[in-house]
Design an enzyme around this catalytic site. Structure first.
Site, PDB file in Angstrom:
ATOM      1  N   ASP A 534       0.844  -1.192   0.000  1.00 48.21           N
ATOM      2  CA  ASP A 534       0.000   0.000   0.000  1.00 48.21           C
ATOM      3  C   ASP A 534       0.879   1.241   0.000  1.00 48.21           C
ATOM      4  OD1 ASP A 534       0.476   0.835   2.938  1.00 48.21           O
ATOM      5  OD2 ASP A 534      -0.289  -1.200   3.179  1.00 48.21           O
ATOM      6  N   GLU A 614      22.656 -22.580 -18.007  1.00 54.57           N
ATOM      7  CA  GLU A 614      21.712 -21.771 -17.222  1.00 54.57           C
ATOM      8  C   GLU A 614      22.416 -20.583 -16.571  1.00 54.57           C
ATOM      9  OE1 GLU A 614      18.348 -24.997 -15.798  1.00 54.57           O
ATOM     10  OE2 GLU A 614      20.319 -25.012 -14.811  1.00 54.57           O
TER      11      GLU A 614
END
Length: 729
Positions: A534, A614
């Site tokens: 928020d 990777e």
């Protein structure tokens, strides 16, 4: 001038660059709301307010024989309970005699340069030349109770803020409903967009037509919550991403809240927002006052994109503070999904070594480094280092990580305590629970009563003791359960309803102390991911862990919904393992990188288990993210498609403020045999300028009106990342 009062008409004009907000002091000191929307002149818009004699809608005593003046139908700026307005209200007060009516009327006002402040609460902030403040002084004639309505006007960013202060003049009163905002709209049948969810699937988009009666969302969980976010949009029914009237309302508060819309008997729409009344009362003694938290309003007639662009800029510049406001944030590796509780110092250093080799800039040590904490049922509250587990001191571990050339970060959950902990055994009364009842458990942890000064000081001293000793650059502040069984052994019976708000005030106090004492530390908020995402938390934490769900495909919806009310740079987003730990879904490395790059970027996996190929992918992703950083954190963000409506691909875009460069991202979410073309129309470019995208050159208007054609995907969940460069203008 951003704020003007016309004495001859009793009209307040609040004007930003593109919007206007108008109020009128009407008969008997009643403060009416005339208008909020696209900018217009300074005429009196109260002629649009229809007055009529409506049965069962009474009239103030002062109105005498005028039956057309009714508080039950007029658009009001701050409606009160018990005085003839039967619609949803902003304030309810219980007086010493047991009566509960309150009737605030206009007394005076002040116009000030700069921005007001609210003691102990987060607010938007700006310099004196950027905006102004209006304070309207109201009073209840029968009791002398006063109300200050605060309005902040941030001109260039089209922001209007609202807050309130209640001041008791004599005796004792109990406030059992104190909301911060009311917006009344005449004859507007609107839609309300809110962002619902659950743990690991937060801020999902939902658009609901408003109807007669009340439509409310909110939280009673002690946090703003995973279930509903304290940001909503009200919009006309024809509003889209690029067209139509919409109003964004963001509550700068991290506790329980209420957002409620009501369509009344004559089709008018009222919207209110503030602290959740179901878990709140506040006793005000004589000469005491109470500040109600701030709401921030933004209006756009250019649809949701126009609203989000303005709000993102305002949050970046006028809510987020401190050293990390614009400072480049490091790419991090968090050990949580790599090790969970199963680690020691050697394992962490091995991850750090690989991280350094791959260009990652910071190691974050998550849960499990303190007390007796080898699982999630013990140890919280015992903030002392488990040196046996780490094979040495935390300071030593931090120094060794720094010697590798990495920054170091640490996880805390200061608001919680485990029943199996030294702290709980010494102070069981320091938790929030009701005497005589077994507490509601969640993860075998209870919530510390942060409203108590001794709790606050003890936890503060333990946390600060570690931060004073251990060199680090980052803190992840977590909070992993909702609050219930509301009761504090430190409060008398008549003040138990104050616990939730006192808790939040001391949370903010702690965060304010922490950020002031350690300004070099990057603070990331977290509550099981997005349970406290928020605008209030962004005042202290420039980024928040967006969700515990790291699945790239699920994150498309989570980050899409988040983007309506919050800037992308505030979103904590990481590449995790495949199959994903939360969903079991397999997604390509490139796609996980594409989604995680739309945020504050990092990794959440075991680097020691990766192949050479990777690791090469990670190196490339880190380099690429660094090259994109300014666009992602400082540029304009556009939603190109909706993951709820466009089943084949989800796409979004960044554009620099000077429109000279941009980024296009897309993820394929649906494969087809013999596929139809997928064309994406770009946004935010200069129409006549020439741009290069994937080796092809087109004008900005061709890219925006015509679009780009996506290649046919060759695998499930394939993604695309295209750089957009202006060649000439």
């Amino acid at each position: 001038m951003a704020i003007l009062f016309q004495k001859e008409t009793n009209i307040f004009h609040l004007q930003t660059k593109n919007t206007a907000y108008q109020m009128k002091v009407a008969e008997y000191g009643v403060l009416l709301h005339n208008y909020y929307g696209q900018k217009l002149g300074e005429g009196d818009l109260s002629y649009l307010i229809m007055r009529a004699d409506r049965g069962f809608s009474g009239n103030p005593y002062e109105a005498g024989a005028d039956r057309t003046f009714s508080l039950d139908s007029l658009p009001l700026e701050y409606p009160c309970f018990g005085i003839g307005d039967y619609r949803t209200d902003c304030i309810q007060v219980i007086h010493e005699d047991g009566s509960n009516a309150i009737d605030f009327r206009y007394k005076s006002h002040e116009i000030q340069n700069g921005k007001y402040s609210l003691e102990g609460l987060p607010t938007m902030h700006w310099e004196n030349g950027e905006g102004e403040t209006l304070v309207i002084n109201m009073e209840d004639a029968a009791t002398g109770i006063k109300l200050k309505l605060y309005y902040g006007v941030l001109y260039e960013k089209d922001v209007i803020t609202r807050a309130a202060e209640i001041i008791n003049s004599k005796g004792n009163i109990i406030i059992n409903r104190g909301l911060s905002l009311c917006l009344d709209f005449a004859n507007e049948r609107m839609d309300m967009i809110h962002f619902y969810g659950k743990h690991a699937m937060e801020r999902e988009f939902e658009r609901t037509p408003l109807h007669h009666g009340k439509h409310s969302i909110g939280s009673t969980r002690g946090t703003s919550s995973h279930q509903h976010n304290p940001f909503v949009i009200l919009c006309t029914k024809d509003a889209t991403e690029d067209y139509g009237d919409c109003y964004g309302i963001s509550f700068l508060y991290s506790g329980s809240f209420l957002a409620e819309a009501e369509v009344d008997q004559i089709g008018q729409t009222r919207f209110v927002m503030g602290i959740q009344p179901d878990t709140f009362t506040w006793r005000l003694e004589e000469e005491e006052s109470l500040f109600l938290p701030e709401t921030a309003l933004i209006y756009s007639h250019e649809g949701f994109s126009g609203l989000s662009l303005r709000l993102h800029d305002a949050i970046r510049e006028n809510i987020i503070r401190g050293e990390w406001k614009h400072k480049r944030r490091p790419v991090l590796i968090n050990n949580w999904e790599a090790t969970y509780f199963d680690f020691d110092g050697d394992k962490l250093l091995a991850i750090a070594k690989d991280a350094k080799d791959l260009g990652i800039e910071m190691l974050v040590l998550d849960d499990g480094w303190f007390g007796k904490r080898d699982n999630d049922i013990s140890g919280l509250g015992d903030w002392y280092v488990n040196e046996k587990k780490l094979k040495g001191s935390l300071k030593d571990l931090s120094q060794r990580v720094h010697e590798m050339g990495l920054k170091f970060g640490l996880w805390f959950e200061p608001e919680m305590v485990s029943e199996d902990s030294d702290l709980y055994r010494m102070h069981p009364d320091w938790t929030i629970k009701i005497p005589g009842r077994n507490p509601n458990r969640s993860r075998f942890q209870l919530v510390l009563d942060f409203s108590r000064e001794e709790v606050y000081q003890t936890i503060r001293d333990m946390v600060f003791g570690i931060l004073d000793e251990v060199p680090l650059e980052y803190i992840k502040w977590d909070m992993n359960r909702s609050i219930t069984n509301l009761y504090s052994t430190a409060l008398p019976a008549e003040r138990q309803g104050e616990l939730s708000h006192r808790y939040i005030l001391n949370l903010y106090r702690f965060l304010e102390e922490l950020t002031a004492r350690y300004p070099h530390i990057l603070l990331e908020g977290c509550s099981g991911g997005g349970g406290r995402f928020d605008a209030g938390m962004l005042y202290y934490c420039p980024q928040i862990w967006c969700s515990d769900n790291t699945d790239a495909i699920e994150r498309l919806k989570i980050q899409y919904g988040t983007s309506f009310g919050y800037p992308i740079g505030s979103v904590g987003s990481h590449v995790s393992a495949s199959p994903n730990h939360q969903t079991g879904r397999k997604t390509p490395w490139e796609t996980r990188g594409t989604v995680a790059m739309s945020g504050s970027f990092g990794y959440e996996l075991d680097l020691n288990k990766l192949t050479t190929e990777e690791k090469a992918v990670i190196k490339g992703q880190v380099r690429e993210y660094h090259s994109y950083y300014n666009l992602i954190h400082e540029g304009d963000y556009y939603r190109l498609t909706s993951p709820y409506e466009d089943t084949r691909a989800t796409a979004w875009q960044f554009v620099s403020k000077d429109k000279r460069e941009g980024l296009f991202f897309a993820v394929v979410t649906g494969l087809q045999a013999n596929p139809a073309p997928v064309i994406m129309k770009l946004k935010g470019l200069t129409a006549k300028a020439i741009y290069e995208v994937e080796g092809l050159r087109h004008t900005g208007e061709m890219l925006m009106l015509g679009g780009i054609l996506l290649p046919v995907p060759t695998e499930e969940y394939q993604s695309y990342r295209y750089s957009i460069k202006m060649i000439s203008n």
